[in-house]
Write a protein that holds these residues in place. Structure first.
Motif, PDB file in Angstrom:
ATOM      1  N   GLY A 240       0.819  -1.202   0.000  1.00 19.17           N
ATOM      2  CA  GLY A 240       0.000   0.000   0.000  1.00 19.17           C
ATOM      3  C   GLY A 240       0.855   1.254   0.000  1.00 19.17           C
ATOM      4  N   TYR A 241       1.919   1.232   0.769  1.00 23.88           N
ATOM      5  CA  TYR A 241       2.814   2.391   0.844  1.00 23.88           C
ATOM      6  C   TYR A 241       3.417   2.707  -0.522  1.00 23.88           C
ATOM      7  N   PHE A 242       3.793   1.664  -1.258  1.00 25.16           N
ATOM      8  CA  PHE A 242       4.469   1.853  -2.541  1.00 25.16           C
ATOM      9  C   PHE A 242       3.532   1.676  -3.745  1.00 25.16           C
ATOM     10  N   ASN A 243       2.234   1.549  -3.482  1.00 26.74           N
ATOM     11  CA  ASN A 243       1.288   1.339  -4.575  1.00 26.74           C
ATOM     12  C   ASN A 243       1.709   0.156  -5.439  1.00 26.74           C
ATOM     13  N   ASN A 244       2.107  -0.924  -4.765  1.00 25.62           N
ATOM     14  CA  ASN A 244       2.466  -2.198  -5.391  1.00 25.62           C
ATOM     15  C   ASN A 244       3.761  -2.160  -6.205  1.00 25.62           C
ATOM     16  N   ARG A 245       4.549  -1.098  -6.072  1.00 29.28           N
ATOM     17  CA  ARG A 245       5.828  -1.022  -6.802  1.00 29.28           C
ATOM     18  C   ARG A 245       6.951  -0.792  -5.791  1.00 29.28           C
ATOM     19  N   VAL A 246       7.403  -1.871  -5.165  1.00 24.67           N
ATOM     20  CA  VAL A 246       8.401  -1.777  -4.103  1.00 24.67           C
ATOM     21  C   VAL A 246       9.801  -1.733  -4.720  1.00 24.67           C
ATOM     22  N   TRP A 251      14.619  -2.575   0.141  1.00 23.93           N
ATOM     23  CA  TRP A 251      15.020  -3.766   0.878  1.00 23.93           C
ATOM     24  C   TRP A 251      16.459  -3.678   1.366  1.00 23.93           C
ATOM     25  N   LYS A 252      17.337  -3.090   0.586  1.00 23.94           N
ATOM     26  CA  LYS A 252      18.730  -2.942   1.029  1.00 23.94           C
ATOM     27  C   LYS A 252      18.800  -2.061   2.277  1.00 23.94           C
ATOM     28  N   ARG A 254      16.266  -1.449   4.320  1.00 20.50           N
ATOM     29  CA  ARG A 254      15.525  -2.099   5.392  1.00 20.50           C
ATOM     30  C   ARG A 254      16.402  -3.075   6.168  1.00 20.50           C
ATOM     31  N   SER A 255      17.248  -3.812   5.474  1.00 18.10           N
ATOM     32  CA  SER A 255      18.079  -4.802   6.167  1.00 18.10           C
ATOM     33  C   SER A 255      19.015  -4.134   7.169  1.00 18.10           C
ATOM     34  N   VAL A 256      19.509  -2.945   6.826  1.00 22.82           N
ATOM     35  CA  VAL A 256      20.383  -2.213   7.755  1.00 22.82           C
ATOM     36  C   VAL A 256      19.577  -1.726   8.952  1.00 22.82           C
ATOM     37  N   HIS A 257      18.390  -1.203   8.680  1.00 21.60           N
ATOM     38  CA  HIS A 257      17.523  -0.764   9.770  1.00 21.60           C
ATOM     39  C   HIS A 257      17.243  -1.908  10.736  1.00 21.60           C
ATOM     40  N   MET A 258      16.938  -3.082  10.189  1.00 24.81           N
ATOM     41  CA  MET A 258      16.592  -4.194  11.062  1.00 24.81           C
ATOM     42  C   MET A 258      17.787  -4.666  11.870  1.00 24.81           C
ATOM     43  N   ALA A 259      18.970  -4.635  11.284  1.00 22.14           N
ATOM     44  CA  ALA A 259      20.164  -5.052  12.017  1.00 22.14           C
ATOM     45  C   ALA A 259      20.425  -4.123  13.201  1.00 22.14           C
ATOM     46  N   GLN A 260      20.351  -2.819  12.973  1.00 23.43           N
ATOM     47  CA  GLN A 260      20.605  -1.904  14.084  1.00 23.43           C
ATOM     48  C   GLN A 260      19.481  -1.973  15.125  1.00 23.43           C
ATOM     49  N   LEU A 261      18.258  -2.228  14.657  1.00 19.69           N
ATOM     50  CA  LEU A 261      17.135  -2.313  15.589  1.00 19.69           C
ATOM     51  C   LEU A 261      17.331  -3.442  16.599  1.00 19.69           C
ATOM     52  N   LEU A 262      17.972  -4.524  16.214  1.00 22.62           N
ATOM     53  CA  LEU A 262      18.178  -5.636  17.132  1.00 22.62           C
ATOM     54  C   LEU A 262      19.026  -5.221  18.328  1.00 22.62           C
ATOM     55  N   GLU A 289      16.834 -15.096  11.494  1.00 19.64           N
ATOM     56  CA  GLU A 289      16.506 -16.199  10.588  1.00 19.64           C
ATOM     57  C   GLU A 289      15.859 -15.695   9.302  1.00 19.64           C
ATOM     58  N   MET A 290      14.993 -14.690   9.422  1.00 18.22           N
ATOM     59  CA  MET A 290      14.325 -14.160   8.229  1.00 18.22           C
ATOM     60  C   MET A 290      15.313 -13.541   7.244  1.00 18.22           C
ATOM     61  N   TYR A 291      16.384 -12.969   7.768  1.00 18.72           N
ATOM     62  CA  TYR A 291      17.400 -12.357   6.905  1.00 18.72           C
ATOM     63  C   TYR A 291      18.602 -13.282   6.694  1.00 18.72           C
ATOM     64  N   GLU A 292      18.483 -14.518   7.182  1.00 16.80           N
ATOM     65  CA  GLU A 292      19.552 -15.518   7.046  1.00 16.80           C
ATOM     66  C   GLU A 292      20.900 -14.927   7.445  1.00 16.80           C
ATOM     67  N   GLY A 293      20.922 -14.382   8.659  1.00 18.84           N
ATOM     68  CA  GLY A 293      22.155 -13.801   9.165  1.00 18.84           C
ATOM     69  C   GLY A 293      22.602 -12.583   8.383  1.00 18.84           C
ATOM     70  N   PHE A 294      21.650 -11.897   7.750  1.00 17.54           N
ATOM     71  CA  PHE A 294      21.887 -10.723   6.909  1.00 17.54           C
ATOM     72  C   PHE A 294      22.747 -11.036   5.689  1.00 17.54           C
ATOM     73  N   HIS A 295      22.558 -12.267   5.206  1.00 17.41           N
ATOM     74  CA  HIS A 295      23.121 -12.634   3.900  1.00 17.41           C
ATOM     75  C   HIS A 295      22.106 -12.374   2.792  1.00 17.41           C
ATOM     76  N   ARG A 296      20.909 -11.970   3.158  1.00 17.02           N
ATOM     77  CA  ARG A 296      19.894 -11.597   2.183  1.00 17.02           C
ATOM     78  C   ARG A 296      19.288 -10.261   2.617  1.00 17.02           C
ATOM     79  N   THR A 297      18.739  -9.527   1.669  1.00 18.45           N
ATOM     80  CA  THR A 297      18.151  -8.230   2.001  1.00 18.45           C
ATOM     81  C   THR A 297      16.627  -8.293   2.058  1.00 18.45           C
ATOM     82  N   ILE A 298      15.998  -9.162   1.274  1.00 14.35           N
ATOM     83  CA  ILE A 298      14.550  -9.328   1.355  1.00 14.35           C
ATOM     84  C   ILE A 298      14.265 -10.440   2.366  1.00 14.35           C
ATOM     85  N   PRO A 299      13.556 -10.141   3.450  1.00 14.83           N
ATOM     86  CA  PRO A 299      13.319 -11.162   4.473  1.00 14.83           C
ATOM     87  C   PRO A 299      12.451 -12.296   3.935  1.00 14.83           C
TER      88      PRO A 299
END
Length: 307
Positions: A240-246, A251-252, A254-262, A289-299
């Motif tokens: 909805g935020y991106f009107n279906n065009r993410v 994602w790149k 987001r992965s940094v945000h999630m790492a620091q959030l932990l 686990e969702m980011y596979e140890g931050f080896h992926r950017t899309i959870p």
């Protein structure tokens, strides 16, 4: 602010008379919240320490601006100060319904997705509000904040087994956060602060942590908490935020945000809600686990079907 009886609170607030207060205990905020009546309507009364008055006024002004942008949030009925008792207060309209944490389990997958999509539209509208802020200064703040968090984390009795890998990942990629844009952010945007009424999204509440931040930081709590409740709802918010065009860059970053959030989350729970450490560790393990140890950017949750 000293401990006040309900009668004392009412006596100091001229907008209220001959009412009863029903205290709200759910949530992690430190201000006092009550449901009461005003002009024949259910309203939300919040009390804050007086030294927060300037920040509360800013929140009120931004909520009024968001309403003009079409955001489905509470109306502001009153703001006042009670210096003699060292508190200030707000009176907001009360959004009828259930918060998403309680309501989502009773919705179909399609209803969850639709509710999330509408919430994403509101978040996008919020970010249309014009602000003046320097990304250079903000990034300096972000980097300093993270290093202070690392220093605090290093002194915790209980740490994340892979904490060092998380810290290294953030340090190596934190510059990406500057590729987002600065907005006036809700800063606590997740299912618990989104109201569902008659199986549809009704609005967003609790702007207590709002302030200037990068746009993509808004999805932090959504991933940490909401994606475990409902994949369909969480996907809907992003779409909805991106009107279906993410965009891929989202994602790149987001992965940094999630790492620091932990790291932030581990510090925060330890300092303020240590009894919740087991739940915090579960949430951190989930993200890892969702980011596979931050080896992926899309959870992985985003690519999975709703269970």
């Amino acid at each position: 602010m000293r401990s006040l009886t309900e009668e004392e609170i009412i006596s100091h607030i001229p907008e209220l008379s001959n009412v009863t207060l029903r205290k709200i205990t759910k949530g992690y905020s430190f201000d006092l919240k009550y449901v009461t009546e005003w002009n024949g309507k259910n309203v939300l009364l919040r009390l804050y320490d007086l030294d927060l008055s300037e920040r509360v006024q800013e929140k009120v002004e931004k909520m009024e601006a968001f309403k003009k942008l079409g955001v489905r949030c509470q109306d502001v009925y009153a703001f006042g100060e009670v210096p003699e008792e060292n508190f200030c207060y707000t009176i907001f309209s009360f959004l009828e319904g259930e918060d998403g944490e309680a309501a989502l389990a009773n919705l179909t997958t399609e209803e969850q997705c639709a509710a999330g999509y509408e919430a994403g539209l509101d978040l996008n509208h919020m970010h249309e509000l014009r602000i003046e802020a320097s990304m250079k200064e903000h990034m300096a703040f972000i980097q300093e904040k993270f290093e202070k968090a690392v220093e605090r984390y290093s002194r915790l009795d209980q740490q994340i087994p892979y904490g060092r890998k998380i810290i290294d990942y953030v340090r190596n990629n934190i510059r990406l956060i500057g590729e987002s844009r600065l907005v006036f952010a809700h800063h606590d945007f997740h299912a618990g602060n989104l109201i569902i009424s008659q199986k549809k999204y009704a609005g967003v509440i609790d702007f207590n942590r709002c302030g200037v931040n990068t746009a993509y930081s808004e999805f932090d709590k959504l991933e940490l908490f909401s994606s475990r409740l409902s994949i369909a709802f969480s996907k809907g918010v992003i779409q909805g935020y991106f009107n279906n065009r993410v965009p891929e860059l989202f994602w790149k970053i987001r992965s940094v945000h999630m790492a620091q959030l932990l790291i932030y989350h581990m510090n925060w729970v330890t300092d303020y809600f240590p009894k919740d450490l087991p739940q915090a560790k579960d949430a951190i393990q989930y993200v890892w686990e969702m980011y596979e140890g931050f080896h992926r950017t899309i959870p992985k949750w985003y690519e999975e079907r709703q269970a």
